[in-house]
Design a protein around this motif. Sequence first.
Motif, mmCIF file in Angstrom:
data_model
loop_
_atom_site.group_PDB
_atom_site.id
_atom_site.type_symbol
_atom_site.label_atom_id
_atom_site.label_comp_id
_atom_site.label_asym_id
_atom_site.label_seq_id
_atom_site.Cartn_x
_atom_site.Cartn_y
_atom_site.Cartn_z
ATOM 1 N N ALA A 107 57.433 10.748 19.534
ATOM 2 C CA ALA A 107 56.859 11.184 18.250
ATOM 3 C C ALA A 107 57.306 12.614 17.970
ATOM 4 C CB ALA A 107 55.338 11.087 18.291
ATOM 5 N N PHE A 108 58.519 12.755 17.463
ATOM 6 C CA PHE A 108 59.065 14.088 17.200
ATOM 7 C C PHE A 108 58.186 14.904 16.260
ATOM 8 C CE2 PHE A 108 63.102 11.700 18.003
ATOM 9 C CZ PHE A 108 63.465 12.373 19.146
ATOM 10 N N LEU A 265 60.554 8.150 13.003
ATOM 11 C CA LEU A 265 60.828 8.822 11.735
ATOM 12 C C LEU A 265 59.557 9.014 10.923
ATOM 13 C CD1 LEU A 265 64.137 7.007 10.669
ATOM 14 C CD2 LEU A 265 63.904 9.308 11.607
ATOM 15 N N ALA A 266 58.648 8.038 11.004
ATOM 16 C CA ALA A 266 57.406 8.121 10.229
ATOM 17 C C ALA A 266 56.489 9.235 10.711
ATOM 18 C CB ALA A 266 56.663 6.784 10.285
ATOM 19 N N SER A 267 56.709 9.712 11.953
ATOM 20 C CA SER A 267 55.882 10.814 12.451
ATOM 21 C C SER A 267 56.150 12.107 11.674
ATOM 22 C CB SER A 267 56.132 11.026 13.955
ATOM 23 O OG SER A 267 57.452 11.487 14.199
ATOM 24 N N PHE A 268 57.260 12.137 10.915
ATOM 25 C CA PHE A 268 57.563 13.294 10.071
ATOM 26 C C PHE A 268 56.910 13.179 8.692
ATOM 27 C CE2 PHE A 268 61.114 13.301 13.071
ATOM 28 C CZ PHE A 268 61.153 14.632 13.438
ATOM 29 N N LEU A 269 56.406 11.993 8.365
ATOM 30 C CA LEU A 269 55.817 11.765 7.048
ATOM 31 C C LEU A 269 54.321 12.088 7.078
ATOM 32 C CD1 LEU A 269 57.634 8.386 6.251
ATOM 33 C CD2 LEU A 269 58.284 10.689 5.489
ATOM 34 N N VAL A 270 53.638 11.807 5.980
ATOM 35 C CA VAL A 270 52.212 12.117 5.877
ATOM 36 C C VAL A 270 51.412 11.328 6.906
ATOM 37 C CG1 VAL A 270 52.366 12.709 3.432
ATOM 38 C CG2 VAL A 270 51.874 10.343 4.104
ATOM 39 N N SER A 271 50.274 11.851 7.294
ATOM 40 C CA SER A 271 49.403 11.186 8.260
ATOM 41 C C SER A 271 49.040 9.795 7.762
ATOM 42 C CB SER A 271 48.130 12.008 8.477
ATOM 43 O OG SER A 271 47.264 11.368 9.374
ATOM 44 N N GLY A 272 49.099 8.816 8.654
ATOM 45 C CA GLY A 272 48.816 7.433 8.295
ATOM 46 C C GLY A 272 50.061 6.597 8.096
ATOM 47 N N GLY A 418 59.276 7.449 1.366
ATOM 48 C CA GLY A 418 58.384 7.522 2.522
ATOM 49 C C GLY A 418 58.437 6.265 3.380
ATOM 50 N N ALA A 419 57.250 5.786 3.794
ATOM 51 C CA ALA A 419 57.163 4.609 4.655
ATOM 52 C C ALA A 419 57.728 3.362 3.973
ATOM 53 C CB ALA A 419 55.701 4.368 5.055
ATOM 54 N N ILE A 420 57.594 3.271 2.673
ATOM 55 C CA ILE A 420 58.139 2.126 1.924
ATOM 56 C C ILE A 420 59.662 2.091 2.070
ATOM 57 C CG2 ILE A 420 58.426 1.132 -0.387
ATOM 58 C CD1 ILE A 420 55.688 2.399 -1.077
ATOM 59 N N GLY A 421 60.302 3.267 2.005
ATOM 60 C CA GLY A 421 61.747 3.345 2.179
ATOM 61 C C GLY A 421 62.194 2.931 3.571
ATOM 62 N N LEU A 422 61.398 3.259 4.588
ATOM 63 C CA LEU A 422 61.728 2.853 5.959
ATOM 64 C C LEU A 422 61.697 1.336 6.103
ATOM 65 C CD1 LEU A 422 59.731 5.514 8.030
ATOM 66 C CD2 LEU A 422 62.205 5.397 7.698
ATOM 67 N N ALA A 423 60.708 0.693 5.490
ATOM 68 C CA ALA A 423 60.617 -0.772 5.557
ATOM 69 C C ALA A 423 61.788 -1.426 4.829
ATOM 70 C CB ALA A 423 59.289 -1.234 4.958
#
Length: 480
Positions: A107-108, A265-272, A418-423
Motif C-alpha cells: 500500500a504505497f 494504485l487505489a491507495s493513492f486515491l480518496v479513502s474508500g 479514479g477507481a472507476i478508471g481502474l476497473a
Amino acid sequence: MLKKAFFTNSSGIMFSRIFGFLRDLYMAHILGAGLYSDIFFVAFKFPNLFRRVFGEGAFTQSFLPGFISGSKKGIFGVSVFVIFVLILLGLSLLVWLFSGIITKLLAFGFDENTIILAEPIVVINFWYLELVFIVTFLSTLLQYKNSFWVGAYNTALLNICMIGSLYLARDSDLIEVVYMLSYGVLLGGVAQILIHFYPLYRLGFFKLFEVGIKQIWKVFFSSSPNAKHLLLCAKNDLKGFFKQFFPAILGSSTAQIASFIDTMLASFLVSGSISYLYYANRIFQLPLAIFAIAVSTALFPTIAKAIKNSKEQKALDLMKKSFWFLFIMLWICTIGGLMLKNEIIWLLFEGGEFSRKDTLISANVFGMYMIGLLPFGVARIFSLWLYSHKMQGKAAKISAISLSFGVVCSLILMRYFGAIGLALAGSLSGAMLFILSIKAFGIKRFWDIMAYPKGWLGLILIGIIEVGVLSVFLHFFHIN
C-alpha cells in the motif's frame, strides 16, 4: 462425466460465493468503506491473490499434466509438496521479520500511522499462504481422480469462519474487528485442509503419500541402482514441472494480478477507493467463477488426457461445446450486470456504514468490471489448449503483454476517473488477453468454433428478451 464435473464445480462455487457475499455484507455493515476496511483488504489481498492464482490456475495447470505423465507419481507428488511448504514457510517468516517494508509495498499510498496499524494485520494474513497451498495441492490430486466436490465447496469453510469471527467481534473496536477477521482467515484455512482427508483416504492417496515418502528415503539413504533410477525420474519430473510452473504463474493470473495492482494504485486515491474496488470485484468474480472457472476446471483434466493420447479432435469438440455454453452464460450475466448494477450493489451492501454514495460509486466500478467479463471468461477456454500442450511460456507472454497494457491504461484512466478508471482498465486488459489467446490458439480453429448459426441466433434472441424484461423491471424499480 464433464457435465457432472461442471455442475459439481459450479454448485460448489455458488455455495461458497453465497457465504462469501454474506461475509462481505456483514463486513460492509460493520466496517463500512473506510480506513479499517482498507487495511484488511490490503492485508488479505496478497493471500487472496495467491489462493486464486494457485487454486484457479498456475499450480493445477502445471502439476496435473506432469502428474498424469509422471512414471513415479509418489515421489513426484511428495517432493513438490515438501518444496513448496518449505519455500512458503521461509517466505512467511521473512514477511514477519520485515513487515513494515512489505506493508509499504502492498500500500504505497498509506501514511505512516496507517502503515503501523496495518503491519500486524499483514503478517497474520500472510500465514494463510502456507495453508492455501496445501489446500490447492490436495484438491489437484483429487481432480486427477475426477473428484471435484471438495475443491469446489471448501472455500465455504473459509467464509464461514470469517463470518463467525465478525459475529464474535461485532461489538468491539474496529481495529479489533480487523484482528479477529484475520484470525478467522487462518482458522478457515485449517478447516479447508481437514475436509480433504476423507476423500484422499477413500481414493488411496494416503497410500501414495506413503510410497512417495519411502521412495524419498530410499533416494537419500540407499545407493542401490533402484535408488539412482528413482532420483533420475524425480529430477526429470520436477524439472519439467518447474519449467512449466513459473510461466504459468503469470499466464493464468492476469485478472488477479491486475486486481492486485489496482489495489496498490487505489491507495493513492480518496479513502474508500480500495473498498469500492473490492466489493465490485467480488460480484464480478461470481459469474466468472460459477461459469468460466467451473467449466475450465472440469474441462482441463479431460483435455490434457485427450491431447496426451493424441486425440486432438476430441479435445477440439469438447472445447467448442464448452465455449458456446460459456459464451451464452456470460452474455446473460454481462447484460444483467450492466443494467442492474445500482440495484445489485444496493441489495447486497447498502446499510449500516455503507451509504447510498458508496452504493453508486461501487456500482459504477462494478459496471466497468462487467465489460471485461466475456473476454476474461472465454479466454480461459483457449488458454487450456496452451496449458495442455505444455506451452505455459507462450501463455505467460500473452498475459505479460495484456497485463502491461492494463497497467498503462490504469495509470492514465485513474487520473481522470479514479477507481472507476481502474476497473475499466482491467476490462481493457481482458480484451487484449482474449485477442492474443485466440491468435495463439489459431485463427482457423477459432473460426471453426465460431461457425455455429444456432449459437448466434440463440445469443441474439436471449439478449433481446433479457433487455426487454429488465427494462420493464427498471421502469417500476430503480436505484439512483
